[in-house]
Write an enzyme that holds these catalytic residues in place. Structure first.
Site, short mmCIF file in Angstrom:
data_model
loop_
_atom_site.label_atom_id
_atom_site.label_comp_id
_atom_site.label_asym_id
_atom_site.label_seq_id
_atom_site.Cartn_x
_atom_site.Cartn_y
_atom_site.Cartn_z
CD GLU A 55 71.75 -45.35 87.75
OE1 GLU A 55 70.63 -45.20 88.26
OE2 GLU A 55 71.92 -45.54 86.53
CD1 TRP A 84 70.22 -42.09 85.29
CD2 TRP A 84 68.23 -41.13 84.95
NE1 TRP A 84 69.80 -42.44 84.04
CE2 TRP A 84 68.57 -41.87 83.80
CE3 TRP A 84 67.02 -40.44 84.98
CZ2 TRP A 84 67.74 -41.93 82.69
CZ3 TRP A 84 66.18 -40.50 83.86
CH2 TRP A 84 66.55 -41.25 82.73
CD1 TRP A 139 44.56 -43.29 85.26
CD2 TRP A 139 45.84 -45.10 85.09
NE1 TRP A 139 45.82 -42.87 84.88
CE2 TRP A 139 46.63 -43.96 84.77
CE3 TRP A 139 46.44 -46.36 85.05
CZ2 TRP A 139 47.97 -44.05 84.43
CZ3 TRP A 139 47.78 -46.45 84.70
CH2 TRP A 139 48.53 -45.31 84.40
CG ASN A 186 66.49 -48.29 90.42
OD1 ASN A 186 65.62 -47.50 90.73
ND2 ASN A 186 66.97 -48.34 89.18
CD1 TRP A 200 50.69 -42.30 86.24
CD2 TRP A 200 51.87 -41.40 87.90
NE1 TRP A 200 50.64 -40.93 86.08
CE2 TRP A 200 51.37 -40.36 87.09
CE3 TRP A 200 52.64 -41.07 89.00
CZ2 TRP A 200 51.62 -39.01 87.36
CZ3 TRP A 200 52.90 -39.73 89.29
CH2 TRP A 200 52.39 -38.71 88.46
#
Length: 478
Positions: free
Chosen positions: A271, A274, A302, A337, A355
């Site tokens: 992680e 990442w 959208w 998360n 987003w």
């Protein structure tokens, strides 16, 4: 003569290459934090920053070099301070966001032209974004080979904190309280105060506590939001109160000393990888901060809706796991998360809201609002990023809740109006019989909202929209 150390997102003493180099120079050291109001962080991050600067100031004062607080555009404030103290050099640790890179390049050129040496150092990643590359010398686009290369590299040992700093003459400094980073009317930060201790010591304590306990079960338990199973180091990392190198080597020592924790340590370090990968992507593809990494997704149709967006931000969607996550965010400045993925999928795919709107909301309410991680995470969920989830994967908020919060503990904690509801209906209260709702004191549509969208219908609508830009693909319902 003096050396200025410009602190940014490296608010620590240990493993701080810029500070270590300044201490080694033998010149008086001027530790500086500049508040550029044009680039101020979000509200929750400002709350954190206040505490972190207080902690850093105390640590620097003990070494005889008080933290200097100034406000203004660095292009003006840095040369002005350099003239004020007769600085021969300015040291800083690198930042990797596109605006920071452009600013720092311009500053380096201007300061160097005026005879001031500038040195920058790598301090906030395991490896510099340009150091991790394919055999062909290209940047990586997929995490697994990136991680294979990064995890095989020699990670530098962290530097010790300086034992002393030669002080510069006293300088006029701003009052931190006058920057108004902490809310007062209303004071909405009580949950943040209860959850966090900003500063280097708070970061070190958090790491020790994690490695001494939860890391052993991390590989299996990290997906369950009701469990105390994650490190909660992300805001400390974001503000540089601890370095990834410190975490890397401490975790490796833990695994060596306690082999039973090796699996958890390996999952945890992945992680951490990442995080490096997100910065790697943003460095090589800076457009991904504002546009889809995969250009075809910029054509997505959208459907902006202020009322639906407001319901999502307030944790009033009618889907308990989504609402619990959004309320956790508001109360504590963070979110588990797994739940981040669920709430992001709901906004983007169930509500079909851009987003970027979600990313901006997170950046105002998260204490760990890291641009690379946040924008990369949102694009991962939206299917538009590098190494993203398949665009046709749509998280089902009911089944996600039932799988990862089976007894409803997380929902009961953050959505207390559902606390007395039978566990069979905790993730789908609209299916509860009237008597069960009455016993729990719930009036749907009044004490708790009905779902603002039908998931099955929303899923079909999203798949049709995605199919229009990507072609047909078999659906996956998470």
């Amino acid at each position: 003569m003096a050396v200025i150390v410009w602190f940014r997102r490296d608010l620590r003493m240990a493993d701080n290459p810029a500070l270590a180099a300044a201490a080694a120079s033998g010149e008086p050291v001027v530790p500086l934090y500049l508040h550029d109001e044009a680039a101020a962080p979000g509200a929750a991050s400002r709350w954190w920053l206040h505490g972190s600067l207080e902690a850093l100031a105390r640590d620097l004062a003990r070494l005889g070099a008080p933290l200097l607080l100034r406000r203004g555009n660095p292009a003006d404030a840095l040369p002005t301070l350099a003239r004020e103290v007769g600085a021969k050099a300015i040291f800083w640790n690198r930042c990797y966001e596109p605006a920071d890179i452009a600013r720092d390049k311009a500053l380096k050129a201007d300061l160097s032209a005026s005879g001031i040496a500038v040195k920058s150092f790598g301090a906030s990643l395991l490896a510099e974004p340009w150091e991790v590359k394919t055999a062909a010398g290209d940047p990586y686009k997929v995490f697994t080979p990136f991680w294979r290369t990064l995890s095989g590299m020699e990670i530098a040992r962290p530097l010790p904190a300086p034992r002393a700093l030669p002080p510069a003459p006293p300088l006029p400094s701003d009052d931190l309280a006058a920057w108004n980073f902490r809310p007062s009317k209303p004071d909405w930060a009580s949950g943040l105060r209860a959850a966090w201790t900003p500063g280097e010591k708070g970061a070190a304590a958090r790491l020790v506590g994690f490695l001494d306990g939860p890391v052993a079960a991390y590989a299996e338990a990290r997906d369950y939001p009701a469990r105390d199973a994650t490190s909660r180091l992300s805001p400390h990392l974001h503000w540089g109160e601890i370095s990834p190198r410190q975490i890397w080597h401490a975790a490796k020592l833990q695994a060596d000393a306690h082999p039973e924790t090796a699996l958890g340590v390996a999952a945890f370090l992945r992680e951490l990888g990442w995080r490096d990968f997100s910065h790697h992507l943003l460095y090589h593809w800076p457009h991904m901060a504002e546009r889809a990494w995969k250009p075809e997704f910029d054509r997505f149709p959208w459907m902006p809706d202020d009322a639906l967006f407001r319901a999502w931000t307030r944790g009033r969607t009618g889907y308990p796991i989504v609402d619990a996550g959004m309320r956790e965010l508001w109360q504590t400045g963070t979110m588990h998360n797994r739940v981040r993925m669920i709430v992001a999928s709901f906004l983007v795919k169930d509500l079909m809201i851009d987003w970027r709107e979600g990313a901006r909301w997170f950046e105002d309410t998260l204490v760990d609002a890291d641009l690379a991680n946040n924008r990369g995470g949102w694009q991962w969920v939206a299917g538009s990023g590098a190494d993203a989830a398949p665009f046709f994967r749509i998280f089902n908020p009911v089944t996600q809740g039932e799988k990862f919060d089976a007894d409803g503990e997380y929902v009961r904690r953050f959505v207390p109006e559902l606390a007395a509801l039978d566990v069979r209906f905790i993730h789908k209260p609209w299916e509860a019989p009237p008597l069960a709702l009455e016993r729990a004191g719930i009036v749907l549509g009044t004490t708790y909202p009905l779902p603002i969208v039908d998931h099955a219908m929303a899923r079909a609508r999203a798949l049709a929209a995605y199919g229009g830009i990507k072609g047909n693909a078999g659906p996956v319902d998470g």
